[in-house]
Design a protein around this motif. Structure first.
Motif, PDB file in Angstrom:
ATOM      1  N   THR A  47      23.707 -11.157   8.028  1.00 14.32           N
ATOM      2  CA  THR A  47      24.118 -11.756   9.299  1.00 14.32           C
ATOM      3  C   THR A  47      24.217 -13.270   9.202  1.00 14.32           C
ATOM      4  N   TYR A  48      25.091 -13.807  10.022  1.00 18.36           N
ATOM      5  CA  TYR A  48      25.162 -15.237  10.306  1.00 18.36           C
ATOM      6  C   TYR A  48      25.804 -15.362  11.678  1.00 18.36           C
ATOM      7  N   ASN A  49      25.048 -15.913  12.612  1.00 19.56           N
ATOM      8  CA  ASN A  49      25.509 -16.089  13.996  1.00 19.56           C
ATOM      9  C   ASN A  49      26.014 -14.783  14.614  1.00 19.56           C
ATOM     10  N   GLU A  50      25.172 -13.778  14.582  1.00 20.54           N
ATOM     11  CA  GLU A  50      25.500 -12.475  15.181  1.00 20.54           C
ATOM     12  C   GLU A  50      24.601 -12.162  16.388  1.00 20.54           C
ATOM     13  N   ASP A  74      19.386 -12.605   7.134  1.00 15.61           N
ATOM     14  CA  ASP A  74      19.993 -13.661   7.948  1.00 15.61           C
ATOM     15  C   ASP A  74      20.001 -14.984   7.199  1.00 15.61           C
ATOM     16  N   SER A  77      20.874 -18.390  10.762  1.00 20.38           N
ATOM     17  CA  SER A  77      21.747 -18.456  11.940  1.00 20.38           C
ATOM     18  C   SER A  77      21.169 -19.392  12.996  1.00 20.38           C
ATOM     19  N   ASP A  79      22.044 -19.529  16.004  1.00 22.11           N
ATOM     20  CA  ASP A  79      22.092 -18.893  17.320  1.00 22.11           C
ATOM     21  C   ASP A  79      20.905 -17.967  17.590  1.00 22.11           C
ATOM     22  N   THR A  81      19.863 -15.262  15.691  1.00 20.99           N
ATOM     23  CA  THR A  81      20.056 -13.872  15.283  1.00 20.99           C
ATOM     24  C   THR A  81      18.787 -13.289  14.683  1.00 20.99           C
ATOM     25  N   LYS A  99      23.505 -20.957   4.869  1.00 16.74           N
ATOM     26  CA  LYS A  99      24.499 -19.985   4.396  1.00 16.74           C
ATOM     27  C   LYS A  99      24.497 -19.958   2.868  1.00 16.74           C
TER      28      LYS A  99
END
Length: 142
Positions: A47-50, A74, A77, A79, A81, A99
């Motif tokens: 995940t990244y920004n989910e 992850d 993120s 956000d 996540t 990332k």
């Protein structure tokens, strides 16, 4: 619609290689709350920004297969996540700084899954480009 192949990571005196997971015979039990199989299966979700999807994704997986282990990898993120995923019961979250890429996220997830003794390992996107409803059928082929 596409679905990721099910595979495992194997390390032999060199760089990691991806090989098919060994088939495991298991008794399937269908009933309320989705499919239930022995705890030998895991799905890896990089995940990244989910944040907008992660809780729905976990619920969708649990709806079709309540005993499937879930690993979220992850990449830092911003956000939240990882925090949302960690709040869900039975979800393991691997938190990585920044990332680092999809490929290395899968490697981290497979490594964790193998260390935990999982026999059947799958991967899917967290943005619903892969349909969680097909997971039982996919894993039943192993």
């Amino acid at each position: 619609m596409s679905i990721s192949a099910v595979f495992s990571l194997k390390q032999e005196d060199g760089p990691p290689i991806i090989v098919p997971a060994r088939p495991v015979r298991s008794r399937r039990v269908y009933g309320k709350g989705g499919l239930s199989m022995p705890g030998d299966s895991v799905i890896i979700n990089p995940t990244y920004n989910e944040a907008q999807n992660i809780q729905r994704l976990i619920s969708a997986i649990r709806d079709v297969w309540n005993a499937l282990s879930i690993v979220i990898v992850d990449d830092g993120s911003p956000d939240g996540t990882a925090d949302l995923a960690a709040a869900a019961d039975g979800v393991h979250v691997i938190r990585r700084a920044g990332k680092q890429g999809l490929g290395t996220a899968y490697v981290a997830g497979f490594r964790y899954a193998l260390e935990q003794g999982f026999q059947r390992i799958g991967g899917m996107d967290a943005d619903f480009s892969h349909d969680p409803a097909v997971l039982p059928a996919l894993f039943s082929l192993l």
